[in-house]
Structure formats: structure tokens, C-alpha cells
Scaffold this motif. Structure first.
Motif, short mmCIF file in Angstrom:
data_model
loop_
_atom_site.label_atom_id
_atom_site.label_comp_id
_atom_site.label_asym_id
_atom_site.label_seq_id
_atom_site.Cartn_x
_atom_site.Cartn_y
_atom_site.Cartn_z
N LYS A 199 18.88 13.24 -15.09
CA LYS A 199 17.23 13.59 -14.84
C LYS A 199 17.61 13.34 -16.56
O LYS A 199 16.33 12.56 -17.59
CB LYS A 199 16.94 14.67 -14.27
N MET A 225 16.18 9.97 -17.36
CA MET A 225 14.87 9.11 -16.61
C MET A 225 13.96 10.00 -17.82
O MET A 225 13.45 8.76 -18.80
CB MET A 225 14.95 10.12 -15.35
N TYR A 264 9.78 10.74 -11.42
CA TYR A 264 9.73 9.08 -12.46
C TYR A 264 7.93 8.80 -12.39
O TYR A 264 8.10 8.88 -14.03
CB TYR A 264 10.02 8.05 -11.24
N ASN A 300 15.30 1.50 -8.12
CA ASN A 300 16.59 2.48 -8.12
C ASN A 300 17.46 2.02 -6.69
O ASN A 300 16.40 1.23 -5.23
CB ASN A 300 15.92 3.77 -7.14
N ASP A 326 18.33 3.21 -11.57
CA ASP A 326 18.70 4.08 -11.13
C ASP A 326 20.08 3.64 -9.99
O ASP A 326 19.87 3.43 -9.52
CB ASP A 326 17.61 5.27 -10.74
N LEU A 336 20.85 4.44 -14.94
CA LEU A 336 22.06 5.94 -15.05
C LEU A 336 22.12 6.21 -13.63
O LEU A 336 22.26 5.41 -12.63
CB LEU A 336 19.84 6.57 -14.78
#
Length: 391
Positions: free
Chosen positions: A103, A106, A130, A173, A205, A234
Motif C-alpha cells: 500500500k 500506492m 486507489y 491492476n 499493481d 507495485l
């Protein structure tokens, strides 16, 4: 009591509903109710023994002190070597920042790049943090719908229509939470063609990229020509190695941006725990059989839960290609997603999440995690079928 004294921007900060539902489920369990947990996105496996032993060895060897903010040099180098193999993109240690969980990458990426009024395109339904962080920093959150008829992949033509001169960041993602959708190599190439040369960063992600089925092969947009410098990947250890409680993640990015993300680490966490970094190094360099066995078990569970859901009148469910979630369509039940979440908890003792916990385009769906035993999944399916029959 202090609501009027908080900074105004706190009103823009959302949450992750899974933890709220987990708390309600635990409260019911404390009252003596049996609850089957299909709400939380956490592998139900223990961290592999070799990784635990590496963490213990590191503690005994004195890895109990501060580390450099972006991480231990040798662990950054190991992650760079792993990423070069896994992502198909050459990385160096200087392009790695290690964080306490995924996280922060992010949060820090959005904090570092997005000015008030800048637009950020993000998947919806998608991981709720997000949108939460975009709103928190004053950006404009622009949802790109992920539709069932497109196997929960974004429509690249629709994405093109959303890009504006104010677009600063695109979040993708794949494999996706909550849908399990996986972008095809053609999707990724077209997305790269769309944003290349427009000063748009991509936060990719890829936390679930090792949890895939049926020959799915996630590809990183960083591997597309000209995209490495504009992509922040990520990733982390929580999902692949069942290390959620270790809090260990990392970001891959241009070294100049890595220096800025490390600044944010200094100002917030100082550093990631040294012994967890050494455990993560073992995870990447040690035996991979436990991770492979976990994915094989997840595939077995996926097939059981998908087939079971599709046998219940009023529910249909796509067979996801990645992650450990299903996102069944419940529109045929005539109840909203939040209503069904509550009904399943109270009447069936099954903890699930409303699709709207992942954005407005999640209405008409539920998210169920199959990170639970086959026995419990089958029991949950029986309970869901019984409740649906009574609606």
C-alpha cells in the motif's frame, strides 16, 4: 467529538471495507455464531518454513536496527534480479524501494505525482484505496469501468476517451482485485501505445502476478517500448508467499522517482523492518514449491466455488484467470449488493463483500475470497443456496 477539528481533507479519505466486514464477523463469532470467512483477501496458508526460519535467523544475527530508507542494499539487489526475470524488464537496486507492505507504494506514488485537480484514471470495480488516496490528495478520480462482458478487462477504446490534458496517472491492476480479470498482452500493448509520449505515468499493481491459472500470462506494461521510465510497479510478498502480517512490499521505478519515494519513507516510516527484508530475500531466492502448491490449491478451490455459484438460480459467475477472488453476478436475485452482503452474513453466516465496496460499477456483484478450505467453501455454497431459495 473532534469531527469539526479534523483537517478538511480527512473527509475525502475512504477505507477498505473488507476489514469492517471482518470486524462484524468477529463480533458475531464472539456471540457464538459460526461465520465462514470469504471476505478477507489473505491466503489461509502459513508462511513457508524456510522464510520464517530466515526471519528468525536475521533477528538472532542482529537485524533489529534501522536500515536505509529505500531498503537494505543486498535485498534491493535481490528484488531487482527477481523483477528482471519475472517482469522481463532490466532493473537495478537503485530502482527498488522496499516498503512495509504494498500500500505505501500506492500512497506514495499518488502523493508524489498528483497535484490538486490532476486527473487519475483508475479501475472500477477496483481496489478501494486507489480512489480513496486520489481524493485525499485533491486529485480528480476518473473511473474506467471493468465490465463482465469484457471478462473484467478495461476497454482500451473507452480508456482513450477518458484521457484528457489533465490526466497525470493511470492505474492498472492485473490480475485484478476484486474480479480476477487479467489483461491480455494485446491489451497491455494498446494501453502503452495510448499513453506513450503524453507525460502520463502508469501505476501498475502486479501484486497477484504469480497467482494465475489456465495458462494466463500477465505481462507488465513496463516491458513495452518506452514505458519503463513512466511505470511504477507495485508488488510484494503478502499474496505469493502468504506473508500478509510481515508487511513487506516494494516498488520498481525510475531511480529519480525512487529517490523521492524514499524521501516519503523517511518522513513516514523511516524504513521497513530489517528482519522482514531478510525473510523476503529468502522468499525470492529459496525453494518455490510452497508458492506453487498454494496456487495449485487455489485453482482447485476456484473451480469448486465457480461451479457451485453457477448452480444457484439467480447467480452467475465468470471463471477468473488470476488472484483468489470470484466476482459473481447476483442481479438475478433482485437485491442490491449491500443487501445481499447483509443477508449472507446475518442469515447464512457467510462473510462476503458487496461489489460496491470496490466502486459504483460493482453494483449487482459480490466478492468472495476462496482463500479458505474446500470444506468451508462447500459449506458456504450450501448456506448461500439455502438463503437464496428463501428470497
Amino acid at each position: 467529538m473532534f469531527e469539526n477539528l479534523l483537517a478538511a481533507k480527512m473527509a475525502n479519505l475512504g477505507t477498505e471495507t473488507a476489514f469492517m466486514v471482518l470486524a462484524r464477523a468477529k463480533a458475531l463469532e464472539a456471540q457464538g455464531r459460526e461465520i465462514i470467512h470469504l471476505e478477507i483477501g489473505e491466503p489461509d496458508f502459513d508462511t513457508p518454513r524456510n522464510i520464517i526460519d530466515a526471519g528468525i535467523k536475521a533477528l538472532n544475527a542482529g537485524y533489529t536496527h534501522y536500515t536505509p530508507a529505500p531498503g537494505l542494499p543486498e535485498v534491493r539487489a535481490t528484488i531487482a534480479e527477481y523483477a528482471t526475470r519475472q517482469k522481463g524488464v532490466p532493473y537495478t537496486a537503485e530502482e527498488v524501494v522496499i516498503t512495509p507492505g504494498g500500500k505505501p507504494i500506492m500512497f506514495f506514488t499518488i502523493l508524489a505525482l498528483v497535484n490538486p485537480g490532476d486527473e487519475v484514471i483508475y479501475p472500477n470495480p477496483g481496489f478501494p484505496i486507489y480512489e480513496s488516496v486520489i481524493n485525499f490528495v485533491g486529485g480528480k478520480a476518473v473511473p474506467i469501468p471493468l465490465r463482465e462482458e469484457n471478462d473484467f478487462r478495461l476497454d482500451v477504446d473507452e480508456l482513450a476517451a477518458l484521457i484528457s490534458p489533465r490526466t497525470k496517472l493511470l492505474i492498472i491492476n492485473s490480475p485484478a482485485n476484486p474480479t480476477g480479470g487479467v489483461l491480455t498482452p494485446e491489451d497491455v500493448a494498446r494501453i502503452a501505445d495510448l499513453v506513450r509520449g503524453k507525460n502520463i505515468f502508469v501505476l501498475s499493481d502486479e501484486i497477484y502476478d504469480r497467482i494465475v491459472y489456465d495458462g494466463a500470462q500477465p505481462v507488465s506494461i513496463a516491458a513495452q517500448p518506452g514505458m519503463k521510465d513512466w511505470t511504477i510497479i507495485l508488488d510484494g510478498f503478502s499474496k505469493t508467499y502468504a506473508m500478509t502480517g510481515w508487511r513487506l512490499g516494494f516498488g520498481l521505478m525510475h531511480r529519480e522517482l525512487a529517490e523521492r519515494i524514499a524521501q516519503l519513507m523517511v518522513n513516514s516510516n523511516s524504513c521497513t523492518a530489517a528482519f522482514t527484508q531478510k525473510a523476503g530475500q529468502e522468499a525470492l531466492t529459496g525453494p518455490q514449491d510452497a508458492a506453487a502448491a498454494m496456487v495449485a490449491e487455489f485453482k482447485k478451490r476456484r473451480d469448486i466455488i465457480v461451479d457451485g455459484l453457477n448452480s444457484i438460480p439467480g447467480i452467475t459467475c465468470k471463471r477468473p484467470l488470476g488472484s483468489f477472488y470470484v466476482f459473481p453476478n447476483i442481479k438475478g436475485l433482485g437485491r442490491s449488493s449491500q443487501e445481499m452482503e447483509a443477508i449472507l452474513m446475518e442469515r447464512a453466516g457467510v462473510a462476503a463483500l458487496s461489489g460496491t465496496a470496490f466502486g459504483k460499477y460493482g453494483e449487482g456483484y459480490l466478492r468472495l475470497s476462496y482463500a479458505n478450505s474446500v470444506e468451508n467453501i462447500k459449506k458456504a455454497l450450501e448456506k448461500i443456496a439455502a438463503v437464496v431459495k428463501e428470497l
